[in-house]
Design a protein around this motif. Structure first.
Motif, PDB file in Angstrom:
ATOM      1  N   ILE A 116      -0.128  -5.175 -15.155  1.00 15.03           N
ATOM      2  CA  ILE A 116       0.434  -4.688 -13.884  1.00 15.03           C
ATOM      3  C   ILE A 116      -0.660  -4.585 -12.825  1.00 15.03           C
ATOM      4  CG2 ILE A 116       1.599  -2.761 -12.740  1.00 15.03           C
ATOM      5  CD1 ILE A 116       3.073  -2.233 -15.343  1.00 15.03           C
ATOM      6  N   LEU A 117      -1.738  -3.872 -13.153  1.00 12.65           N
ATOM      7  CA  LEU A 117      -2.845  -3.737 -12.206  1.00 12.65           C
ATOM      8  C   LEU A 117      -3.814  -4.913 -12.269  1.00 12.65           C
ATOM      9  CD1 LEU A 117      -3.675   0.064 -12.631  1.00 12.65           C
ATOM     10  CD2 LEU A 117      -2.327  -1.018 -10.830  1.00 12.65           C
ATOM     11  N   GLU A 118      -3.838  -5.621 -13.409  1.00 10.12           N
ATOM     12  CA  GLU A 118      -4.725  -6.773 -13.623  1.00 10.12           C
ATOM     13  C   GLU A 118      -6.177  -6.430 -13.278  1.00 10.12           C
ATOM     14  OE1 GLU A 118      -2.797  -9.776 -11.210  1.00 10.12           O
ATOM     15  OE2 GLU A 118      -1.650 -10.472 -12.941  1.00 10.12           O
ATOM     16  N   GLY A 189       1.105  14.566  -8.885  1.00  8.56           N
ATOM     17  CA  GLY A 189      -0.315  14.646  -8.579  1.00  8.56           C
ATOM     18  C   GLY A 189      -0.933  13.363  -8.091  1.00  8.56           C
ATOM     19  N   MET A 190      -0.630  12.252  -8.752  1.00  9.97           N
ATOM     20  CA  MET A 190      -1.248  10.993  -8.360  1.00  9.97           C
ATOM     21  C   MET A 190      -0.828  10.588  -6.950  1.00  9.97           C
ATOM     22  SD  MET A 190      -1.276   7.344 -10.338  1.00  9.97           S
ATOM     23  CE  MET A 190      -2.472   6.097  -9.857  1.00  9.97           C
ATOM     24  N   MET A 191       0.446  10.705  -6.660  1.00  4.74           N
ATOM     25  CA  MET A 191       0.954  10.349  -5.335  1.00  4.74           C
ATOM     26  C   MET A 191       0.380  11.277  -4.272  1.00  4.74           C
ATOM     27  SD  MET A 191       4.924   9.962  -4.170  1.00  4.74           S
ATOM     28  CE  MET A 191       5.363   9.570  -2.476  1.00  4.74           C
ATOM     29  N   THR A 192       0.350  12.573  -4.569  1.00  4.92           N
ATOM     30  CA  THR A 192      -0.207  13.548  -3.631  1.00  4.92           C
ATOM     31  C   THR A 192      -1.675  13.254  -3.359  1.00  4.92           C
ATOM     32  OG1 THR A 192       1.318  15.259  -4.401  1.00  4.92           O
ATOM     33  CG2 THR A 192      -0.644  15.994  -3.222  1.00  4.92           C
ATOM     34  N   GLY A 193      -2.426  12.968  -4.429  1.00  8.33           N
ATOM     35  CA  GLY A 193      -3.849  12.674  -4.264  1.00  8.33           C
ATOM     36  C   GLY A 193      -4.087  11.450  -3.410  1.00  8.33           C
ATOM     37  N   GLN A 194      -3.287  10.410  -3.618  1.00  9.53           N
ATOM     38  CA  GLN A 194      -3.450   9.198  -2.823  1.00  9.53           C
ATOM     39  C   GLN A 194      -3.115   9.448  -1.351  1.00  9.53           C
ATOM     40  OE1 GLN A 194      -0.986   6.461  -5.153  1.00  9.53           O
ATOM     41  NE2 GLN A 194      -2.827   5.321  -5.655  1.00  9.53           N
ATOM     42  N   ILE A 195      -2.046  10.191  -1.113  1.00  6.94           N
ATOM     43  CA  ILE A 195      -1.665  10.489   0.275  1.00  6.94           C
ATOM     44  C   ILE A 195      -2.745  11.321   0.958  1.00  6.94           C
ATOM     45  CG2 ILE A 195      -0.006  11.729   1.719  1.00  6.94           C
ATOM     46  CD1 ILE A 195       2.163  10.917  -0.291  1.00  6.94           C
ATOM     47  N   LEU A 202       3.971   4.511   1.303  1.00  2.27           N
ATOM     48  CA  LEU A 202       4.707   3.389   0.731  1.00  2.27           C
ATOM     49  C   LEU A 202       3.936   2.739  -0.420  1.00  2.27           C
ATOM     50  CD1 LEU A 202       6.090   1.734   3.995  1.00  2.27           C
ATOM     51  CD2 LEU A 202       7.303   3.203   2.376  1.00  2.27           C
ATOM     52  N   ILE A 203       2.612   2.732  -0.317  1.00  2.00           N
ATOM     53  CA  ILE A 203       1.778   2.209  -1.404  1.00  2.00           C
ATOM     54  C   ILE A 203       1.706   3.233  -2.529  1.00  2.00           C
ATOM     55  CG2 ILE A 203      -0.517   1.401  -2.054  1.00  2.00           C
ATOM     56  CD1 ILE A 203       1.029  -0.508  -0.240  1.00  2.00           C
ATOM     57  N   ALA A 204       1.565   4.510  -2.155  1.00  2.00           N
ATOM     58  CA  ALA A 204       1.479   5.572  -3.158  1.00  2.00           C
ATOM     59  C   ALA A 204       2.749   5.633  -4.009  1.00  2.00           C
ATOM     60  CB  ALA A 204       1.239   6.918  -2.468  1.00  2.00           C
ATOM     61  N   VAL A 205       3.893   5.338  -3.391  1.00  4.64           N
ATOM     62  CA  VAL A 205       5.160   5.352  -4.119  1.00  4.64           C
ATOM     63  C   VAL A 205       5.157   4.302  -5.230  1.00  4.64           C
ATOM     64  CG1 VAL A 205       7.584   4.663  -3.892  1.00  4.64           C
ATOM     65  CG2 VAL A 205       6.633   6.380  -2.359  1.00  4.64           C
ATOM     66  N   ARG A 206       4.605   3.140  -4.980  1.00  2.00           N
ATOM     67  CA  ARG A 206       4.563   2.090  -6.006  1.00  2.00           C
ATOM     68  C   ARG A 206       3.770   2.564  -7.223  1.00  2.00           C
ATOM     69  NH1 ARG A 206       3.308  -3.500  -2.609  1.00  2.00           N
ATOM     70  NH2 ARG A 206       4.658  -3.044  -0.825  1.00  2.00           N
ATOM     71  N   TYR A 207       2.631   3.175  -6.957  1.00  2.00           N
ATOM     72  CA  TYR A 207       1.814   3.697  -8.056  1.00  2.00           C
ATOM     73  C   TYR A 207       2.563   4.785  -8.821  1.00  2.00           C
ATOM     74  CZ  TYR A 207      -2.537   1.222  -7.061  1.00  2.00           C
ATOM     75  OH  TYR A 207      -3.492   0.253  -6.921  1.00  2.00           O
ATOM     76  N   GLN A 208       3.289   5.626  -8.081  1.00  4.23           N
ATOM     77  CA  GLN A 208       3.985   6.717  -8.754  1.00  4.23           C
ATOM     78  C   GLN A 208       5.140   6.202  -9.606  1.00  4.23           C
ATOM     79  OE1 GLN A 208       2.662   9.868  -8.619  1.00  4.23           O
ATOM     80  NE2 GLN A 208       4.017  10.015 -10.395  1.00  4.23           N
TER      81      GLN A 208
END
Length: 243
Positions: A116-118, A189-195, A202-208
């Motif tokens: 996924i992340l390659e 947490g991951m989404m919050t940290g990225q924001i 919109l990018i953070a949502v993909r990761y979440q």
């Protein structure tokens, strides 16, 4: 968006312990074991301060061997902690826990990082270690819930098949609740940290989305494997108690 994240001074960080002190005071007032809570908070503080320095070194080292060693330690520790609520000696079930968490978390970590992340190189520590931490911790909690529940159901006299269904369902409750709540009740947490660090929502949502899928997968696979492998040992223990 702002590309910098606000640094928290230690004096300000100390204010975060005010609600902690309130809860510990309630535990003490209600005559519960406040020492366990104090120990947990102190251990959390020491572990996080230590890991901050350790991760700084690991991220700068660019060593596949070092990253692999960290992953092994994570699995070994989570496999041991997952068994703390069971009455069966941990040594008797440790290998089962280790296999379940390694398979349930490790296969999904491989899928995420390599397909996924390659990632290039495959061991990029600033990606692999945080993702592995989330996966193995989640698998650990799922195994712990499954183990505690199936033991309790067997002690009630249910068959293994009935106990396994109840235990598996119970092990998925936390992550299922998270799936229902994410984006509506909580920003994980991951989404919050990225924001906070300036990444577009919109990018953070993909990761979440990726994270939620991998956590659900690690919960289900790890607990299902654990419940399958633990069958003979728990049935033997239940028979011994009845005789």
């Amino acid at each position: 968006m702002n590309d910098s994240i606000q640094i928290i001074p230690f004096t300000n960080l100390a204010l975060a312990f005010i609600p902690v002190a309130v809860v510990i005071a309630i535990i003490w007032k209600w005559q519960l074991d406040y020492k366990d809570a104090v120990y947990a908070i102190c251990r959390m503080l020491a572990q996080l301060l230590l890991i901050g320095y350790v991760l700084t070194y690991i991220f700068a080292s660019d060593s596949a061997l070092l990253v692999s060693s960290v992953l092994t330690i994570m699995i070994a520790a989570s496999s041991w902690i997952a068994l703390r609520t069971l009455s069966v000696p941990r040594q008797a079930l440790y290998l089962i826990s280790f296999i379940s968490i390694t398979f349930g978390g490790g296969i999904i970590l491989l899928l995420i990082t390599q397909f996924i992340l390659e990632l290039q190189p495959w061991y990029m520590p600033n990606y692999v270690i945080p993702l592995a931490g989330m996966l193995f911790a989640n698998a650990m909690n799922s195994v712990s819930l499954a183990g505690e529940r199936i033991e309790a159901e067997l002690n009630r006299g249910l068959s293994y098949e009935q106990a396994r269904i109840i235990a598996f369902k119970a092990s998925l409750i936390p992550i299922t609740n998270s799936l229902f709540a994410v984006g509506l009740v909580s920003l994980p947490g991951m989404m919050t940290g990225q924001i906070l660090s300036g990444v577009s929502p919109l990018i953070a949502v993909r990761y979440q989305i990726m994270v939620m899928c991998m956590l659900f997968g690690s919960s289900g696979v790890s607990s299902a494997l654990f419940l399958t492998l633990i069958k003979n040992k728990l049935q033997s223990q239940s028979q011994l108690k009845q005789t």
